[in-house]
Write an enzyme that holds these catalytic residues in place. Structure first.
Site, short mmCIF file in Angstrom:
data_model
loop_
_atom_site.label_atom_id
_atom_site.label_comp_id
_atom_site.label_asym_id
_atom_site.label_seq_id
_atom_site.Cartn_x
_atom_site.Cartn_y
_atom_site.Cartn_z
N TYR A 103 11.08 2.82 0.16
CA TYR A 103 10.36 1.54 0.12
C TYR A 103 9.26 1.52 -0.94
O TYR A 103 9.13 0.59 -1.73
CB TYR A 103 9.78 1.28 1.51
CG TYR A 103 8.97 0.02 1.66
CD1 TYR A 103 9.57 -1.24 1.68
CD2 TYR A 103 7.58 0.09 1.83
CE1 TYR A 103 8.81 -2.39 1.84
CE2 TYR A 103 6.82 -1.05 1.99
CZ TYR A 103 7.44 -2.29 1.99
OH TYR A 103 6.68 -3.43 2.16
N ALA A 154 0.83 -1.20 0.00
CA ALA A 154 0.00 0.00 0.00
C ALA A 154 0.87 1.26 0.00
O ALA A 154 0.37 2.35 -0.26
CB ALA A 154 -0.91 -0.01 1.22
P1 NAD Z 1 9.54 -10.17 6.77
O1 NAD Z 1 10.60 -9.17 7.03
O2 NAD Z 1 8.99 -10.93 7.92
O3 NAD Z 1 10.04 -11.23 5.68
C1 NAD Z 1 10.89 -10.88 4.61
C2 NAD Z 1 12.00 -11.92 4.57
O4 NAD Z 1 12.85 -11.64 3.45
C3 NAD Z 1 12.88 -11.90 5.82
O5 NAD Z 1 12.88 -13.15 6.47
C4 NAD Z 1 14.24 -11.54 5.28
O6 NAD Z 1 15.31 -12.18 5.95
C5 NAD Z 1 14.16 -12.00 3.84
N1 NAD Z 1 15.16 -11.34 3.00
C6 NAD Z 1 15.56 -10.03 3.07
N2 NAD Z 1 16.55 -9.82 2.19
C7 NAD Z 1 16.77 -11.01 1.57
C8 NAD Z 1 17.70 -11.40 0.58
N3 NAD Z 1 18.59 -10.54 0.06
N4 NAD Z 1 17.68 -12.70 0.17
C9 NAD Z 1 16.80 -13.58 0.70
N5 NAD Z 1 15.92 -13.26 1.65
C10 NAD Z 1 15.88 -11.98 2.08
O7 NAD Z 1 8.38 -9.42 5.99
P2 NAD Z 1 6.90 -9.90 5.66
O8 NAD Z 1 5.99 -9.14 6.52
O9 NAD Z 1 6.85 -11.38 5.66
O10 NAD Z 1 6.74 -9.34 4.17
C11 NAD Z 1 6.87 -10.17 3.03
C12 NAD Z 1 6.74 -9.32 1.78
O11 NAD Z 1 5.48 -8.64 1.79
C13 NAD Z 1 7.80 -8.23 1.62
O12 NAD Z 1 8.12 -8.06 0.27
C14 NAD Z 1 7.10 -6.98 2.12
O13 NAD Z 1 7.65 -5.80 1.57
C15 NAD Z 1 5.69 -7.24 1.63
N6 NAD Z 1 4.69 -6.49 2.40
C16 NAD Z 1 4.44 -6.82 3.71
C17 NAD Z 1 3.50 -6.10 4.43
C18 NAD Z 1 3.17 -6.44 5.86
O14 NAD Z 1 2.35 -5.75 6.46
N7 NAD Z 1 3.76 -7.49 6.44
C19 NAD Z 1 2.82 -5.04 3.82
C20 NAD Z 1 3.11 -4.73 2.50
C21 NAD Z 1 4.03 -5.47 1.79
N1 GDD Z 2 5.52 0.28 14.41
C1 GDD Z 2 4.85 0.95 15.35
N2 GDD Z 2 5.18 0.76 16.67
N3 GDD Z 2 3.90 1.84 14.98
C2 GDD Z 2 3.25 2.50 15.97
C3 GDD Z 2 3.52 2.31 17.33
C4 GDD Z 2 4.55 1.41 17.70
O1 GDD Z 2 4.86 1.19 18.86
N4 GDD Z 2 2.69 3.11 18.06
C5 GDD Z 2 1.93 3.76 17.17
N5 GDD Z 2 2.28 3.41 15.90
C6 GDD Z 2 1.72 4.01 14.67
C7 GDD Z 2 2.79 4.52 13.70
O2 GDD Z 2 3.27 5.78 14.11
C8 GDD Z 2 1.97 4.58 12.41
O3 GDD Z 2 1.30 5.81 12.32
C9 GDD Z 2 0.97 3.44 12.57
O4 GDD Z 2 1.00 3.03 13.95
C10 GDD Z 2 1.27 2.24 11.70
O5 GDD Z 2 2.62 1.91 11.83
P1 GDD Z 2 3.28 0.62 11.11
O6 GDD Z 2 2.39 -0.54 11.28
O7 GDD Z 2 4.67 0.48 11.62
O8 GDD Z 2 3.44 1.04 9.59
P2 GDD Z 2 2.52 1.74 8.45
O9 GDD Z 2 1.11 1.25 8.48
O10 GDD Z 2 2.67 3.22 8.56
O11 GDD Z 2 3.25 1.24 7.15
C11 GDD Z 2 3.35 -0.18 7.00
O12 GDD Z 2 2.37 -0.70 6.17
C12 GDD Z 2 2.69 -0.88 4.82
C13 GDD Z 2 1.53 -1.57 4.12
O13 GDD Z 2 0.30 -1.03 4.47
C14 GDD Z 2 4.77 -0.56 6.77
O14 GDD Z 2 4.98 -1.76 7.53
C15 GDD Z 2 5.12 -0.89 5.38
O15 GDD Z 2 6.32 -1.65 5.36
C16 GDD Z 2 3.99 -1.68 4.72
O16 GDD Z 2 4.29 -1.93 3.35
#
Ligand code: NAD
Ligand code: GDD
Length: 343
Positions: free
Chosen positions: A150, A119
């Site tokens: 990102y 997102a």
């Molecule tokens: P995560 O960090 O738990 O998992 C990602 C994994 O990729 C990690 O275990 C990390 O070690 C591995 N990795 C990083 N660099 C690497 C490399 N060079 N070679 C091999 N492995 C590598 O994250 P996740 O939450 O499981 O997310 C998975 C995917 O979904 C990611 O692409 C992330 O950007 C995307 N995504 C996640 C969310 C979310 O809310 N979790 C939201 C939007 C997008």
């Molecule tokens: N992480 C975190 N930790 N966030 C907190 C906390 C805390 O203790 N307390 C409040 N927040 C608030 C952050 O300031 C932010 O406004 C909101 O919670 C959400 O934070 P995150 O979950 O860390 O991230 P995000 O929603 O802003 O962005 C994430 O979502 C994307 C997809 O929707 C990121 O994780 C991205 O990597 C991901 O792709």
């Protein structure tokens, strides 16, 4: 013929759950790959072929793609807002993973390729505090103004998937995940997202008896959070669909961070005093998933309520916090030091 499926990023949160689901299904061979040593994988299965390799490196991609029919690329150096705001270069270097996987997949003749977008590709101006509707639809990614670092990498890699399909014939599928949460994910150390962080803080307050927690921002920021079971189900549905353009995969249940804290308090059965940190990373003012397209194309959308999903997540994180306290560790929950320290 039995398909061979590569899960890149299998040591991570979503990758680990995907491997678990495919393994349960039992109709495919799985190859699981991650850069992390096996003892750091959130889920590791002895009966699954598992490899520890850096997928930014082309030779490593060549090694893992051989003999594979389908690829799920979930590998990325990423985290919640606390990580992505301070690590823009590392996030952009993730482009090497998707690029080398795509190049190799094309050479080897892989059938299907899934890319996990975010997102964070959506235009910043639609997520500011003067907006009233934060539900983002797929067309809102352009004109491009994604999250710096990102989000730009995700948007670029989405387009690489599209061109690999148009120019080279590789079937690619792209889902834009909205904040996903559940058990067996990062819950401390600085990469954790809000649901895990809030569960950890509430669990720690409950265990320690210190009934005061810190919240980043003023708690009025809005988000939607998708439970991991919906995330996995949606990914599989999108992978085998005919949807060739990027599509939202997220919950449409939008809450403020304060509301999520209240839900966690209710689950834990406690009431906490809240300290707000204006200097912590906050990100956009509001973001949710417009699910019109996924409903139209798949007649399905993520439907686990935040209350139900958070209750399961809280239970798991509570056990992790209890375990770390029992192991004689101390958990600091203030911004900047959200790490586990040995006493
Ligand atoms: P995560 O960090 O738990 O998992 C990602 C994994 O990729 C990690 O275990 C990390 O070690 C591995 N990795 C990083 N660099 C690497 C490399 N060079 N070679 C091999 N492995 C590598 O994250 P996740 O939450 O499981 O997310 C998975 C995917 O979904 C990611 O692409 C992330 O950007 C995307 N995504 C996640 C969310 C979310 O809310 N979790 C939201 C939007 C997008
Ligand atoms: N992480 C975190 N930790 N966030 C907190 C906390 C805390 O203790 N307390 C409040 N927040 C608030 C952050 O300031 C932010 O406004 C909101 O919670 C959400 O934070 P995150 O979950 O860390 O991230 P995000 O929603 O802003 O962005 C994430 O979502 C994307 C997809 O929707 C990121 O994780 C991205 O990597 C991901 O792709």
């Amino acid at each position: 013929m039995v398909k061979k499926i590569l899960v890149a990023g299998a040591g991570g949160f979503i990758g680990g759950h995907l491997v678990a689901r495919l393994r349960e299904r039992g109709d495919c061979e799985i190859r699981a790959v991650d850069i992390k040593p096996f003892d750091q994988w959130h889920q590791y299965f002895d009966d699954v072929e598992s490899l520890c390799l850096d997928l930014r490196e082309r030779p490593c991609c060549e090694k893992v793609v051989v003999g594979v029919d389908e690829i799920y690329n979930l590998a990325a150096d990423m985290g919640g807002i606390g990580f992505i705001e301070g690590n823009k270069f590392a996030c952009m270097v993730n482009v090497l993973i998707n690029t080398n996987l795509l190049l190799t997949a094309n050479e080897v003749g892989v059938e299907r390729f899934f890319f996990s977008s975010s997102a964070c590709v959506y235009r910043g101006d639609l997520q500011n505090s003067d907006q009233t509707n934060f539900a983002l639809k797929e067309s809102d990614a352009y004109p491009a103004d994604p999250e710096d670092g990102y989000g730009w990498e995700k948007l670029f890699s989405e387009r690489m998937c599209r061109h690999a399909m148009e120019d080279c014939g590789l079937i690619t599928r792209v889902a834009r995940f909205h904040n996903s949460y559940g058990s067996h994910g990062t819950w401390s150390g600085g990469r954790e997202k809000a649901p895990a962080a809030i569960c950890r803080k509430v669990a720690f307050a409950s265990i320690s008896g210190n009934h005061s927690i810190e919240i980043w921002g003023d708690g009025t920021q809005k988000r939607s959070f998708m439970y991991i079971d919906d995330n996995i189900e949606g990914m599989l549905r999108i992978m085998y669909s005919d949807i060739s353009e990027p599509i939202n995969l997220g919950s449409a249940e939008m809450v403020t961070i304060n509301e999520m804290v209240s839900i966690a308090e209710d689950i834990a059965g406690i009431k906490l005093s809240r300290r707000y940190r204006a200097d912590a990373p906050i990100g956009v003012a509001g973001r949710s998933s417009d699910n019109s397209m996924i409903l139209e194309r798949l007649n399905w959308e993520p439907s686990t309520s935040l209350y139900d999903g958070l209750a399961k997540t809280y239970e798991w994180i509570y056990d992790q916090v209890l375990g770390s306290v029992a192991k004689n560790s101390r958990i600091e929950t203030a911004y900047g030091v959200s790490r586990l320290y040995a006493k």
